[in-house]
Design an enzyme around this catalytic site. Sequence first.
Site, PDB file in Angstrom:
ATOM      1  N   GLU A 131       0.815  -1.223   0.000  1.00 40.36           N
ATOM      2  CA  GLU A 131       0.000   0.000   0.000  1.00 40.36           C
ATOM      3  C   GLU A 131       0.846   1.270   0.000  1.00 40.36           C
ATOM      4  O   GLU A 131       0.554   2.234  -0.696  1.00 40.36           O
ATOM      5  CB  GLU A 131      -0.914   0.005   1.242  1.00 40.36           C
ATOM      6  N   VAL A 134       2.584   3.488  -3.247  1.00 36.65           N
ATOM      7  CA  VAL A 134       1.976   4.509  -4.109  1.00 36.65           C
ATOM      8  C   VAL A 134       1.186   5.505  -3.281  1.00 36.65           C
ATOM      9  O   VAL A 134       0.334   5.118  -2.478  1.00 36.65           O
ATOM     10  CB  VAL A 134       1.016   3.870  -5.149  1.00 36.65           C
ATOM     11  N   ILE A 138      -2.420   7.675   1.181  1.00 34.09           N
ATOM     12  CA  ILE A 138      -3.719   7.478   0.507  1.00 34.09           C
ATOM     13  C   ILE A 138      -3.914   5.981   0.247  1.00 34.09           C
ATOM     14  O   ILE A 138      -3.091   5.369  -0.414  1.00 34.09           O
ATOM     15  CB  ILE A 138      -3.771   8.223  -0.846  1.00 34.09           C
ATOM     16  N   GLY A 189      14.086  19.605   2.713  1.00 35.72           N
ATOM     17  CA  GLY A 189      13.963  18.153   2.815  1.00 35.72           C
ATOM     18  C   GLY A 189      12.815  17.595   1.987  1.00 35.72           C
ATOM     19  O   GLY A 189      12.470  16.422   2.100  1.00 35.72           O
ATOM     20  N   ASP A 203       9.924   8.427 -10.519  1.00 35.58           N
ATOM     21  CA  ASP A 203       9.184   7.987  -9.331  1.00 35.58           C
ATOM     22  C   ASP A 203       7.684   7.892  -9.655  1.00 35.58           C
ATOM     23  O   ASP A 203       7.015   6.924  -9.297  1.00 35.58           O
ATOM     24  CB  ASP A 203       9.458   8.983  -8.188  1.00 35.58           C
ATOM     25  N   LYS A 207       5.051   4.497  -9.822  1.00 33.30           N
ATOM     26  CA  LYS A 207       3.754   4.432  -9.132  1.00 33.30           C
ATOM     27  C   LYS A 207       2.624   4.201 -10.123  1.00 33.30           C
ATOM     28  O   LYS A 207       1.689   3.447  -9.851  1.00 33.30           O
ATOM     29  CB  LYS A 207       3.532   5.715  -8.333  1.00 33.30           C
TER      30      LYS A 207
END
Length: 430
Positions: A131, A134, A138, A189, A203, A207
């Site tokens: 979970e 991604v 959420i 950051g 990235d 996803k």
Amino acid sequence: LSAALRLGVAGLGTVGGGLLKLLAEQGKALTGRSGRKISVVAVAARDRKKDRGVDLSKVRWVDDPVALARDPEVDVVVELMGGSEDPAKALVEAALAARKPVVTANKALIAHHGVAIAKLSERHGTPLHFEASVAGGIPIIKALREGFAGNRVDSLYGILNGTCNYILTTMRETGRDFADVLAEAQKLGYAEADPGFDIDGIDTAHKLAILASVAFGVPVNIGAVHVDGIRNLSLDDIRFADELGYRIKLLAIARRTPHGLEQRVHPCMVPNNTPIAHVNGVFNAVVVEGSSVGRVMLEGRGAGAGPTASAVAADIVDIARGVSLPVFGVPTANLARLPAAPTRRHQGAYYIRLVVLDRPGVLADIAAALRDAKVSIESVIQRGRAPEEPVPLVLITHDTEEARMTRALERMVKLDTVTRPPTLIPIEQL
Ligand SMILES: NC(=O)c1ccc[n+]([C@@H]2O[C@H](COP(=O)([O-])OP(=O)(O)OC[C@H]3O[C@@H](n4cnc5c(N)ncnc54)[C@H](OP(=O)(O)O)[C@@H]3O)[C@@H](O)[C@H]2O)c1
């Protein structure tokens, strides 16, 4: 109460540290929900001496993370190291082979080796949960795998990278340029020292490949995702977008088309009056269109210790409850072989920004390039006059095919009045 569920956690960074903190704070509630005590019995990371801000005095330190898979006291392996290859890959494979359920937050691993790992999970009858891989906090995998089970998903899109969304939002709100905002995001950051994975869209592509697999029941195929990042966006584009009633977002889109399954990650113009246009800062959002339910949007924090640990904890509770689901929502043998839609067949309208020499006849030449490629123009913005100086020229097209846009752009770049490579941004009428 059933026997305790004993976790072996590999990786004690942002997510691993966050998980240990969450378990310390919410342990009782998790036991209440799952009927089992959940405890961390062993951990692994690189540096044993690093202060993690959590009490590790009662857990065993293991030097080799892969050893957690063979550890007789470990029931569940939680992989929070990251990286598509070993030791993360070796650990996940060894755990499944040893029939130890796995929880991971590792999108790179699932995007590159998802199908092989899912087969291993099936062969050994051992669940794999991801979970947190991604959209951080959420619960989108759960929503797709379980909540949408009664639907055929026709399209799915979202903002899946908080770093990019933060940069785009800040550029728009402060009028500062890309490099300046990226440097600030690194200081805060929000962006890595090596920001390529985020700003070049990789990235987000990882996803999207995972979401597309679960939503459409197809094998994860990172190679089928067309990727373009936000590195080349200028403040001018953001300002023109505003003026035209759009926002620029880095969207991940997967959609059934007559030519197959389209999977794309790139900056898009989204109409200002859509909810996703107002998902700002580090927030993520995913919109799913299901055949029975219609449109559903989930919004929340896509990264950070708390939100990501929240998703990891939900997976752990599922395992404690004995929940076992096919990794991508259907057994791997039933994954559909939908063809990948070629990008040149993509249909939609486009924003084009050119820098041209202000000279009579320029607009006519550009219009001719579009006409000959059979692309029709919806509107044009031409600002100010500066004879023989470079000035921006913005065009919005009607719906067309990407192959035609490519042909028109090839003609335009050859004009000696066009001084720089044009910027092309698809418009998504969501
Ligand atoms: N950060 C987020 O918000 C977020 C959100 C969603 C998903 N994720 C995913 O979660 C995973 C972890 O991310 P993170 O942000 O927590 O990373 P991180 O802060 O860099 O932490 C990584 C941890 O793994 C350990 N590690 C790395 N390589 C190792 C090796 N070869 N052997 C043993 N331990 C090793 C590190 O040990 P040391 O501490 O000793 O160096 C560190 O504790 C990644 O897959 C990432 O994509 C992260």
